[in-house]
Enzyme design. Structure first.
Site, mmCIF file in Angstrom:
data_model
loop_
_atom_site.group_PDB
_atom_site.id
_atom_site.type_symbol
_atom_site.label_atom_id
_atom_site.label_comp_id
_atom_site.label_asym_id
_atom_site.label_seq_id
_atom_site.Cartn_x
_atom_site.Cartn_y
_atom_site.Cartn_z
ATOM 1 N N HIS A 45 0.702 4.082 -2.849
ATOM 2 C CA HIS A 45 0.283 5.464 -2.542
ATOM 3 C C HIS A 45 1.406 6.466 -2.797
ATOM 4 C CE1 HIS A 45 -3.622 4.872 -0.028
ATOM 5 N NE2 HIS A 45 -3.535 3.990 -0.998
ATOM 6 N N ARG A 96 0.832 -1.211 0.000
ATOM 7 C CA ARG A 96 0.000 0.000 0.000
ATOM 8 C C ARG A 96 0.866 1.261 0.000
ATOM 9 N NH1 ARG A 96 -2.930 2.348 4.842
ATOM 10 N NH2 ARG A 96 -4.223 4.004 3.953
ATOM 11 N N TRP A 120 -10.058 -9.093 2.820
ATOM 12 C CA TRP A 120 -10.825 -9.455 1.619
ATOM 13 C C TRP A 120 -11.018 -10.963 1.491
ATOM 14 C CZ3 TRP A 120 -7.701 -5.092 1.704
ATOM 15 C CH2 TRP A 120 -8.258 -3.903 1.227
ATOM 16 N N HIS A 144 -5.783 -6.392 -3.827
ATOM 17 C CA HIS A 144 -6.660 -6.418 -2.651
ATOM 18 C C HIS A 144 -6.930 -7.837 -2.165
ATOM 19 C CE1 HIS A 144 -8.444 -2.062 -2.610
ATOM 20 N NE2 HIS A 144 -7.227 -2.129 -2.113
HETATM 21 FE FE1 HIF Z 1 -6.092 -0.397 -1.718
HETATM 22 N N1 HIF Z 1 -7.115 0.087 -0.035
HETATM 23 N N2 HIF Z 1 -7.326 0.763 -2.828
HETATM 24 N N3 HIF Z 1 -4.979 -0.825 -3.356
HETATM 25 N N4 HIF Z 1 -4.811 -1.479 -0.532
HETATM 26 C C1 HIF Z 1 -6.885 -0.343 1.247
HETATM 27 C C2 HIF Z 1 -5.929 -1.259 1.644
HETATM 28 C C3 HIF Z 1 -4.991 -1.810 0.790
HETATM 29 C C4 HIF Z 1 -8.426 1.432 -2.374
HETATM 30 C C5 HIF Z 1 -8.763 1.644 -1.050
HETATM 31 C C6 HIF Z 1 -8.180 0.970 0.017
HETATM 32 C C7 HIF Z 1 -5.299 -0.445 -4.635
HETATM 33 C C8 HIF Z 1 -6.422 0.214 -5.039
HETATM 34 C C9 HIF Z 1 -7.372 0.773 -4.186
HETATM 35 C C10 HIF Z 1 -3.760 -2.216 -1.000
HETATM 36 C C11 HIF Z 1 -3.245 -2.155 -2.280
HETATM 37 C C12 HIF Z 1 -3.847 -1.531 -3.359
HETATM 38 C C13 HIF Z 1 -7.806 0.267 2.138
HETATM 39 C C14 HIF Z 1 -7.854 0.038 3.642
HETATM 40 C C15 HIF Z 1 -8.614 1.072 1.390
HETATM 41 C C16 HIF Z 1 -9.765 1.926 1.892
HETATM 42 C C17 HIF Z 1 -6.777 0.869 4.358
HETATM 43 C C18 HIF Z 1 -6.772 0.570 5.844
HETATM 44 O O1 HIF Z 1 -7.822 0.805 6.482
HETATM 45 O O2 HIF Z 1 -5.749 0.111 6.367
HETATM 46 C C19 HIF Z 1 -9.201 1.899 -3.501
HETATM 47 C C20 HIF Z 1 -10.501 2.689 -3.431
HETATM 48 C C21 HIF Z 1 -8.555 1.475 -4.637
HETATM 49 C C22 HIF Z 1 -9.002 1.640 -6.103
HETATM 50 C C23 HIF Z 1 -9.834 0.474 -6.525
HETATM 51 C C24 HIF Z 1 -4.295 -1.023 -5.630
HETATM 52 C C25 HIF Z 1 -4.937 -2.105 -6.455
HETATM 53 C C26 HIF Z 1 -5.673 -3.028 -5.565
HETATM 54 C C27 HIF Z 1 -3.658 -0.023 -6.631
HETATM 55 C C28 HIF Z 1 -3.320 -1.623 -4.709
HETATM 56 O O3 HIF Z 1 -2.231 -2.197 -5.035
HETATM 57 C C29 HIF Z 1 -3.277 -3.078 0.052
HETATM 58 C C30 HIF Z 1 -2.155 -4.097 -0.079
HETATM 59 C C31 HIF Z 1 -4.057 -2.816 1.171
HETATM 60 C C32 HIF Z 1 -3.949 -3.480 2.538
HETATM 61 C C33 HIF Z 1 -3.132 -2.616 3.477
HETATM 62 C C34 HIF Z 1 -2.981 -3.232 4.849
HETATM 63 O O4 HIF Z 1 -2.540 -2.511 5.740
HETATM 64 O O5 HIF Z 1 -3.257 -4.424 5.061
#
Ligand code: HIF
Length: 289
Positions: free
Chosen positions: A50, A46, A190, A174
């Site tokens: 970001h 993440r 998920w 995800h």
């Molecule tokens: Fe995420 N994502 N992401 N994301 N994400 C969260 C957590 C992770 C979006 C929202 C969230 C991508 C796209 C999108 C990861 C990786 C990627 C969380 C929760 C939210 C809300 C954060 C928290 O509460 O800790 C949205 C709206 C996206 C557009 C669809 C990417 C493709 C899937 C680009 C990507 O690589 C990962 C890994 C996490 C888990 C983080 C963790 O701390 O476990």
């Protein structure tokens, strides 16, 4: 403070670094039985995303060069809540390898995490600089809003220069990690194996019946009947939008196709907006045993 380390990073200081050793040292930071599901891997992925996903292809601003995600106000943008944890975990490696740039460190951490959690090999190049300051931070709102649907997701990722197939391939990440009420406000993983890189995002999305979670938190979905797994509203767009869904069905049925397409799209994401030295080597690190 990071000031000492930063001062030493010049445009080609990556030449002094043995990145295979950095890879190993990042890998050693992944496991921690007291953190989340036992791994910092998901939050490293993440962080890498970001740091990179602020890119705007039209104005050529944002992206991982300069790693402005570590500066206020960008570090405090709502979408980045909790990423201080990942940056703090990696900080000792900035001390150990003062010539590595923060942008290289954060993106490499995402590569290490994907690979060590069982995902595909991600091609990666060094060469990001530390030459940006707080006033180079991108404006809030460049990262996706999980409460919205397909048209918002397209707006955000088209701005970075991705197409529908690449967006659908990225979202498979995800499969990793979870939502935290203390960070995004959403809750839960998920799927049942949040520390393994799999195509389960797609299979769970298609195979389950998703119902609104009954709680006072933000609107999200949980699987029926267990309620153990979650989907964001933005995730659900990949089931309801017919174009995204075509790709989701293919990746659910064919993990190799997912791995190949994810590897390309994620490597592209990490390079957005970076001017690499012409002779920067492209690494394909081997996963450790
Ligand atoms: Fe995420 N994502 N992401 N994301 N994400 C969260 C957590 C992770 C979006 C929202 C969230 C991508 C796209 C999108 C990861 C990786 C990627 C969380 C929760 C939210 C809300 C954060 C928290 O509460 O800790 C949205 C709206 C996206 C557009 C669809 C990417 C493709 C899937 C680009 C990507 O690589 C990962 C890994 C996490 C888990 C983080 C963790 O701390 O476990």
């Amino acid at each position: 403070s990071s000031a000492d380390g930063e001062a030493k990073v010049t445009a080609d200081s990556w030449r002094k670094i043995d990145f295979q050793n950095v890879y190993k040292d990042i890998a050693a930071l992944l496991e921690d039985e007291d953190y989340d599901d036992g791994s910092y891997g998901p939050v490293f992925v993440r962080l890498a995303w970001h740091a990179s996903g602020t890119y705007d292809v039209r104005t050529k601003t944002g992206g991982s060069d300069g790693a402005t995600i570590r500066f206020a106000p960008e570090s405090g943008h709502g979408a980045n809540a909790g990423l201080d944890v990942a940056r703090a975990r990696l900080e000792p490696l900035k001390k150990k390898y003062p010539h590595i740039s923060y942008g290289d460190l954060y993106t490499l951490a995402g590569v290490v995490a994907v690979q060590e959690l069982g995902g595909p090999t991600i091609r990666w190049r060094p060469g990001r600089t530390d030459g940006k300051v707080a006033t180079d931070c991108t404006p809030d709102g460049r990262l996706p809003d999980a409460a919205q649907g397909a048209s918002h997701v397209r707006d955000i990722f088209y701005r970075m220069g991705f197409n529908d197939q690449e967006i659908a391939a990225l979202v498979g990440a995800h499969a990793l990690g979870r939502c935290h009420t203390t960070r995004s406000g959403y809750d839960g993983p998920w799927n049942a194996s949040p520390t393994a890189f799999t195509n389960f995002f797609y299979t769970e999305l298609l195979d389950n019946t998703w119902v609104p979670k009954k709680w006072s938190g933000p609107f999200q979905y949980v699987d029926k009947p267990s309620g153990a797994f979650m989907m964001l509203p933005a995730d659900m767009a990949f089931k309801t939008d017919p174009v995204f869904r075509t790709h989701v069905e293919r990746y659910a049925a064919d993990q190799d196709a997912f791995f190949a397409d994810f590897a390309k799209a994620f490597a592209k994401l990490l390079e957005l907006g970076v001017q690499f030295p012409a002779d920067a080597p492209v690494y394909e690190f081997k996963a450790l045993d």
